[in-house]
Design a protein around this motif. Structure first.
Motif, PDB file in Angstrom:
ATOM      1  N   LEU A  90      28.764   1.493 -11.598  1.00  0.00           N
ATOM      2  CA  LEU A  90      28.852   0.123 -11.129  1.00  0.00           C
ATOM      3  C   LEU A  90      29.229   0.137  -9.645  1.00  0.00           C
ATOM      4  CD1 LEU A  90      30.585  -1.682 -14.121  1.00  0.00           C
ATOM      5  CD2 LEU A  90      28.203  -0.991 -13.807  1.00  0.00           C
ATOM      6  N   ALA A  91      29.098  -0.995  -8.983  1.00  0.00           N
ATOM      7  CA  ALA A  91      29.423  -1.064  -7.555  1.00  0.00           C
ATOM      8  C   ALA A  91      30.874  -0.661  -7.329  1.00  0.00           C
ATOM      9  CB  ALA A  91      29.177  -2.474  -7.029  1.00  0.00           C
ATOM     10  N   PRO A  92      31.197   0.050  -6.239  1.00  0.00           N
ATOM     11  CA  PRO A  92      32.563   0.536  -5.987  1.00  0.00           C
ATOM     12  C   PRO A  92      33.616  -0.561  -6.047  1.00  0.00           C
ATOM     13  CG  PRO A  92      31.030   1.583  -4.483  1.00  0.00           C
ATOM     14  CD  PRO A  92      30.245   0.520  -5.217  1.00  0.00           C
ATOM     15  N   LEU A  93      34.816  -0.156  -6.448  1.00  0.00           N
ATOM     16  CA  LEU A  93      35.925  -1.090  -6.609  1.00  0.00           C
ATOM     17  C   LEU A  93      36.470  -1.598  -5.278  1.00  0.00           C
ATOM     18  CD1 LEU A  93      37.807   0.867  -9.419  1.00  0.00           C
ATOM     19  CD2 LEU A  93      36.513  -1.255  -9.686  1.00  0.00           C
ATOM     20  N   GLY A  94      36.272  -0.834  -4.198  1.00  0.00           N
ATOM     21  CA  GLY A  94      36.728  -1.294  -2.894  1.00  0.00           C
ATOM     22  C   GLY A  94      37.693  -0.363  -2.193  1.00  0.00           C
ATOM     23  N   PHE A  95      38.146   0.706  -2.872  1.00  0.00           N
ATOM     24  CA  PHE A  95      39.056   1.646  -2.219  1.00  0.00           C
ATOM     25  C   PHE A  95      38.530   3.068  -2.351  1.00  0.00           C
ATOM     26  CE2 PHE A  95      40.571   1.585  -6.610  1.00  0.00           C
ATOM     27  CZ  PHE A  95      40.838   2.918  -6.874  1.00  0.00           C
ATOM     28  N   GLU A  96      38.928   3.881  -1.399  1.00  0.00           N
ATOM     29  CA  GLU A  96      38.618   5.305  -1.439  1.00  0.00           C
ATOM     30  C   GLU A  96      39.903   6.070  -1.701  1.00  0.00           C
ATOM     31  OE1 GLU A  96      36.542   8.835   1.274  1.00  0.00           O
ATOM     32  OE2 GLU A  96      37.240   6.995   2.215  1.00  0.00           O
ATOM     33  N   ASN A  97      39.849   7.038  -2.571  1.00  0.00           N
ATOM     34  CA  ASN A  97      41.014   7.872  -2.861  1.00  0.00           C
ATOM     35  C   ASN A  97      40.735   9.286  -2.359  1.00  0.00           C
ATOM     36  OD1 ASN A  97      43.597   8.431  -3.883  1.00  0.00           O
ATOM     37  ND2 ASN A  97      42.742   9.229  -5.776  1.00  0.00           N
ATOM     38  N   THR A  98      40.712   9.411  -1.047  1.00  0.00           N
ATOM     39  CA  THR A  98      40.377  10.691  -0.450  1.00  0.00           C
ATOM     40  C   THR A  98      41.635  11.544  -0.274  1.00  0.00           C
ATOM     41  OG1 THR A  98      39.199  11.741   1.387  1.00  0.00           O
ATOM     42  CG2 THR A  98      40.660   9.895   1.938  1.00  0.00           C
ATOM     43  N   TYR A  99      41.437  12.785   0.082  1.00  0.00           N
ATOM     44  CA  TYR A  99      42.574  13.649   0.369  1.00  0.00           C
ATOM     45  C   TYR A  99      43.312  13.138   1.601  1.00  0.00           C
ATOM     46  CZ  TYR A  99      40.693  17.099  -2.907  1.00  0.00           C
ATOM     47  OH  TYR A  99      40.238  17.740  -4.035  1.00  0.00           O
ATOM     48  N   ALA A 100      44.626  13.194   1.543  1.00  0.00           N
ATOM     49  CA  ALA A 100      45.474  12.761   2.655  1.00  0.00           C
ATOM     50  C   ALA A 100      46.477  13.884   2.918  1.00  0.00           C
ATOM     51  CB  ALA A 100      46.192  11.453   2.316  1.00  0.00           C
ATOM     52  N   MET A 101      46.034  14.900   3.635  1.00  0.00           N
ATOM     53  CA  MET A 101      46.888  16.058   3.889  1.00  0.00           C
ATOM     54  C   MET A 101      48.116  15.602   4.665  1.00  0.00           C
ATOM     55  SD  MET A 101      44.913  18.037   2.328  1.00  0.00           S
ATOM     56  CE  MET A 101      45.905  19.516   2.536  1.00  0.00           C
ATOM     57  N   SER A 102      49.283  15.919   4.130  1.00  0.00           N
ATOM     58  CA  SER A 102      50.515  15.324   4.656  1.00  0.00           C
ATOM     59  C   SER A 102      51.560  16.369   5.000  1.00  0.00           C
ATOM     60  CB  SER A 102      51.099  14.353   3.621  1.00  0.00           C
ATOM     61  OG  SER A 102      50.184  13.322   3.334  1.00  0.00           O
ATOM     62  N   VAL A 103      52.333  16.056   6.055  1.00  0.00           N
ATOM     63  CA  VAL A 103      53.446  16.885   6.506  1.00  0.00           C
ATOM     64  C   VAL A 103      54.651  15.983   6.736  1.00  0.00           C
ATOM     65  CG1 VAL A 103      51.926  18.598   7.602  1.00  0.00           C
ATOM     66  CG2 VAL A 103      52.784  16.665   8.936  1.00  0.00           C
ATOM     67  N   ARG A 104      55.827  16.572   6.846  1.00  0.00           N
ATOM     68  CA  ARG A 104      57.008  15.775   7.179  1.00  0.00           C
ATOM     69  C   ARG A 104      56.862  15.201   8.591  1.00  0.00           C
ATOM     70  NH1 ARG A 104      58.758  20.229   4.874  1.00  0.00           N
ATOM     71  NH2 ARG A 104      59.294  21.188   6.868  1.00  0.00           N
ATOM     72  N   THR A 105      57.225  13.960   8.768  1.00  0.00           N
ATOM     73  CA  THR A 105      57.094  13.316  10.075  1.00  0.00           C
ATOM     74  C   THR A 105      57.915  14.038  11.132  1.00  0.00           C
ATOM     75  OG1 THR A 105      56.623  11.165   9.086  1.00  0.00           O
ATOM     76  CG2 THR A 105      57.468  11.168  11.338  1.00  0.00           C
ATOM     77  N   GLU A 106      59.065  14.535  10.748  1.00  0.00           N
ATOM     78  CA  GLU A 106      59.916  15.285  11.690  1.00  0.00           C
ATOM     79  C   GLU A 106      59.169  16.499  12.239  1.00  0.00           C
ATOM     80  OE1 GLU A 106      61.600  19.009  12.379  1.00  0.00           O
ATOM     81  OE2 GLU A 106      61.203  18.470  10.260  1.00  0.00           O
TER      82      GLU A 106
END
Length: 249
Positions: A57-73
């Motif tokens: 069906l047509a996409p729901l409206g969001f993408e759940n892609t990889y979000a490689m993350s590190v500590r902000t510090e």
């Protein structure tokens, strides 16, 4: 995972599940990585129908892609904004990745191939533990997802995929062709969700479950009511009535 739930759909054990276009492309079709969202959706939609009698069906409206993350510090201290920046200092980084990310072709192998990312160590972590390990300083980089509710719980920085290594992961309902033929009203009801849930809303809903500890069914029910798609029949009644958009009070 897709490897388990997609065969269940084909065998008729289930009728519908939410899937990501990138997973359909890579895990099911075993196709090369592509980065254009419309082209990827067209490919999975066409091939799933032809090969498996399964409809997207047509996409729901969001993408759940990889979000490689590190500590902000650490991002501030080392000047990390993109995955190219992380690759530059990767020999200093301890990675904590899920087993899927370590093994999937669009995961760690892709980061190594495209960015030259070579962490000092790679630990396989359960999804529930990786955020805690990063916040505690036990690892330095994790494979988060863009709709994770826990992204807003910790002081994290999501690194930009500046070389576009990850395929699009647009979410959409996937249904058996038999369901579409035999119960078109059910497919029409599911279609009411298409284009209605953006990444901000999805992350907020996930946070209500992952961070606040609310029951997933309650969160989903409230979200549908907020979208004007259902009307609850009573506080203690878990059933809902489907309504046309705009008719809910």
């Amino acid at each position: 995972g897709t490897e388990i739930i997609f065969p269940a759909l084909r065998q008729g054990a289930i009728d519908v599940f939410p899937e990501y276009t990138g997973s359909g492309l890579l895990v099911v079709l075993k196709a090369p990585v592509a980065t254009d969202p419309a082209a990827v959706f067209d490919t999975v939609s066409r091939e799933f129908t032809a090969r498996y009698d399964v409809r997207w069906l047509a996409p729901l409206g969001f993408e759940n892609t990889y979000a490689m993350s590190v500590r902000t510090e650490m991002a501030t201290r080392l000047g990390l904004r993109t995955l190219s920046d992380a690759a530059r200092v990767s020999s200093q980084l301890r990675a904590g990745f899920t087993a899927d990310f370590i093994g999937l072709p669009d995961g760690l192998p892709a980061l190594r191939r495209v960015y030259g990312l070579a962490p000092a160590s790679v630990s396989a972590l359960a999804p529930a533990l990786k955020y805690q390990a990063l916040a505690a300083g036990d690892v330095d980089i994790i494979d988060a997802y863009s709709t994770d509710g826990l992204l807003d719980r910790y002081p994290l920085t999501v690194l930009v995929d500046d070389r576009h290594v990850f395929p699009p992961y647009d979410a959409a309902a996937v249904v058996r062709g038999a369901l579409a033929r035999e119960q078109p009203a059910a497919v029409s009801a599911l279609g009411e969700l298409s284009g209605r849930i953006d990444v901000t809303r999805m992350r907020r809903l996930n946070a209500q479950v992952e961070v606040e500890g609310q029951a997933a069914a309650d969160v989903a029910r409230a979200a549908l009511a907020d979208l004007g798609l259902v009307v609850a029949r009573g506080r203690s009644d878990t059933s809902v009535a489907v309504v046309s958009p705009g008719t809910a009070s």
